[in-house]
Design a protein around this motif. Structure first.
Motif, PDB file in Angstrom:
ATOM      1  N   SER A 143      -8.292  22.935 -87.719  1.00 52.76           N
ATOM      2  CA  SER A 143      -7.915  23.246 -86.286  1.00 52.76           C
ATOM      3  C   SER A 143      -6.653  22.825 -86.052  1.00 52.76           C
ATOM      4  CB  SER A 143      -9.052  22.336 -85.533  1.00 52.76           C
ATOM      5  OG  SER A 143      -8.833  22.816 -84.032  1.00 52.76           O
ATOM      6  N   THR A 144      -6.285  22.908 -84.688  1.00 51.89           N
ATOM      7  CA  THR A 144      -5.007  22.490 -84.190  1.00 51.89           C
ATOM      8  C   THR A 144      -4.992  21.862 -82.868  1.00 51.89           C
ATOM      9  OG1 THR A 144      -2.822  23.223 -84.092  1.00 51.89           O
ATOM     10  CG2 THR A 144      -4.591  24.505 -83.244  1.00 51.89           C
ATOM     11  N   GLY A 145      -3.907  21.417 -82.340  1.00 50.53           N
ATOM     12  CA  GLY A 145      -4.151  21.070 -80.791  1.00 50.53           C
ATOM     13  C   GLY A 145      -4.790  19.932 -80.409  1.00 50.53           C
ATOM     14  N   PRO A 146      -5.620  20.262 -79.386  1.00 49.42           N
ATOM     15  CA  PRO A 146      -6.562  18.881 -78.741  1.00 49.42           C
ATOM     16  C   PRO A 146      -7.619  18.590 -79.807  1.00 49.42           C
ATOM     17  CG  PRO A 146      -6.853  20.984 -77.520  1.00 49.42           C
ATOM     18  CD  PRO A 146      -5.788  21.215 -78.265  1.00 49.42           C
ATOM     19  N   GLU A 147      -8.246  19.516 -80.371  1.00 48.67           N
ATOM     20  CA  GLU A 147      -9.124  19.046 -81.448  1.00 48.67           C
ATOM     21  C   GLU A 147      -8.663  18.208 -82.397  1.00 48.67           C
ATOM     22  OE1 GLU A 147     -12.899  20.493 -84.559  1.00 48.67           O
ATOM     23  OE2 GLU A 147     -11.404  21.896 -83.627  1.00 48.67           O
ATOM     24  N   MET A 148      -7.435  18.260 -82.841  1.00 49.00           N
ATOM     25  CA  MET A 148      -6.527  17.396 -83.771  1.00 49.00           C
ATOM     26  C   MET A 148      -6.393  16.071 -83.100  1.00 49.00           C
ATOM     27  SD  MET A 148      -3.731  19.229 -85.904  1.00 49.00           S
ATOM     28  CE  MET A 148      -3.058  17.696 -86.398  1.00 49.00           C
ATOM     29  N   GLU A 149      -6.040  16.144 -81.690  1.00 46.20           N
ATOM     30  CA  GLU A 149      -6.041  14.980 -81.036  1.00 46.20           C
ATOM     31  C   GLU A 149      -7.251  14.048 -80.962  1.00 46.20           C
ATOM     32  OE1 GLU A 149      -4.578  14.060 -76.291  1.00 46.20           O
ATOM     33  OE2 GLU A 149      -4.732  16.049 -76.908  1.00 46.20           O
ATOM     34  N   LEU A 150      -8.370  14.630 -80.659  1.00 48.76           N
ATOM     35  CA  LEU A 150      -9.424  13.888 -80.750  1.00 48.76           C
ATOM     36  C   LEU A 150      -9.750  13.148 -81.963  1.00 48.76           C
ATOM     37  CD1 LEU A 150     -12.007  16.407 -78.970  1.00 48.76           C
ATOM     38  CD2 LEU A 150     -11.045  14.112 -78.008  1.00 48.76           C
ATOM     39  N   ILE A 151      -9.442  14.060 -83.176  1.00 54.54           N
ATOM     40  CA  ILE A 151      -9.767  13.515 -84.501  1.00 54.54           C
ATOM     41  C   ILE A 151      -8.706  12.212 -84.948  1.00 54.54           C
ATOM     42  CG2 ILE A 151      -9.341  13.808 -87.103  1.00 54.54           C
ATOM     43  CD1 ILE A 151     -10.622  16.764 -86.554  1.00 54.54           C
ATOM     44  N   THR A 152      -7.458  12.484 -84.325  1.00 49.31           N
ATOM     45  CA  THR A 152      -6.531  11.121 -84.365  1.00 49.31           C
ATOM     46  C   THR A 152      -7.035  10.058 -83.747  1.00 49.31           C
ATOM     47  OG1 THR A 152      -4.861  13.147 -84.739  1.00 49.31           O
ATOM     48  CG2 THR A 152      -4.044  10.812 -84.435  1.00 49.31           C
ATOM     49  N   GLU A 153      -7.595  10.194 -82.450  1.00 52.39           N
ATOM     50  CA  GLU A 153      -7.785   9.466 -81.434  1.00 52.39           C
ATOM     51  C   GLU A 153      -9.003   8.471 -82.333  1.00 52.39           C
ATOM     52  OE1 GLU A 153      -8.838  10.855 -77.723  1.00 52.39           O
ATOM     53  OE2 GLU A 153      -6.835  10.958 -77.215  1.00 52.39           O
ATOM     54  N   LYS A 154     -10.068   9.373 -83.099  1.00 49.04           N
ATOM     55  CA  LYS A 154     -10.942   8.621 -83.625  1.00 49.04           C
ATOM     56  C   LYS A 154     -10.679   7.869 -84.913  1.00 49.04           C
ATOM     57  CE  LYS A 154     -15.519   8.414 -84.052  1.00 49.04           C
ATOM     58  NZ  LYS A 154     -16.552   8.101 -82.939  1.00 49.04           N
TER      59      LYS A 154
END
Length: 279
Positions: free
Chosen positions: A118-129
């Protein structure tokens, strides 16, 4: 023990707060007509978009090198990383090579890089996780298992009102890009299970596109989890989608923010990306 979380710049993150780890963004680049736009905190994104709109030739993106990833790893004992889908970029491959090299240099250190598909905000969620799992005190192998499991219940939806840069990059036909621009059609789609950006619907007008994103989110299983909305200078659209989401789930963890360089290049002005959790 020094822990580091890294993510390429398509995650739209230049900082990630936390007391027990360091964070390093790894910039991609946009290339057009001899110009190189480095997607870091110094990039003037509105100026880049203006110049790209005026430029009629081909453009492309360049992923970080193996050396860029190694520099991001620094001297960490443990590295957790996120990379844009390998179906759109060589970013993950470069990161994986860097991880192997890092382990070879320092056999007692550990590196895990996730191909987010993926990219963008899905990556953001994963990084926050990663941050959340790090705070929980799990061992390295447990974090790796948990982040893979989490990836199975995160998704990305998008709405694009221009495909010009996709056409200049050779990813869609110029005829399709022209039709989208002239007819006022917005493309609504998602990141597929194999990491492609999959167009799903052609919507006339932004209102219909926003409604379709919300409809698709619920079909994919959204039930009030985290949402990260990222827009390319289209805050109004992001707020309208947020209003629909909060109308049914008023207590959800929802944040709105702008796309940065790489995501703005592909989403272009007016684009909207929605990353979200499902049950």
């Amino acid at each position: 023990m020094k822990i580091k979380i890294v993510a390429d710049s398509s995650a739209n993150l230049y900082t990630l707060d936390g007391p027990d780890f360091d964070f390093a963004p790894v910039p991609l680049k946009v290339l057009a007509g001899g110009r190189e736009y480095v997607d870091d905190c110094r990039l003037d994104v509105p100026q880049m978009l203006k110049e790209l709109k005026e430029y009629k030739g081909k453009s492309s993106t360049a992923c970080p090198s193996v050396g860029d990833w190694l520099e991001a790893f620094g001297d960490a004992d443990i590295v957790y990383g996120s990379a844009i889908t390998s179906h759109l970029s060589g970013c993950y491959n470069a990161a994986a090579i860097a991880a192997d090299e890092y382990r070879g240099r320092y056999p007692d250190r550990k590196v895990f890089i996730l191909d987010t598909l993926s990219t963008g905000p899905e990556m953001e969620l994963i990084t926050e996780k990663y941050r959340e799992l790090n705070f929980s005190g799990l061992e390295f192998e447990q974090v790796c298992r948990e982040i893979r499991a989490y990836q199975q219940r995160t998704h990305l939806m998008f709405s694009l009102e221009s495909l010009s840069n996709f056409a200049k990059n050779g990813r869609v036909s110029p005829a399709l890009a022209a039709a989208v621009g002239i007819l006022g059609i917005r493309i609504v789609g998602k990141a597929s299970e194999i990491g492609d950006l999959e167009p799903m619907h052609k919507c006339r007008g932004e209102k219909r596109a926003i409604s379709k994103i919300w409809e698709c989110m619920k079909e994919l299983g959204y039930r009030g989890g985290k949402v990260r909305l990222r827009h390319s200078y289209n805050l109004e659209a992001a707020e309208k989608l947020a209003e629909l989401i909060r109308g049914e789930y008023p207590d959800c963890d929802l944040k709105i923010g702008p796309n940065r360089g790489l995501c703005c290049y592909y989403a272009e002005e007016g684009g909207l990306l929605a990353g979200f959790e499902t049950e």
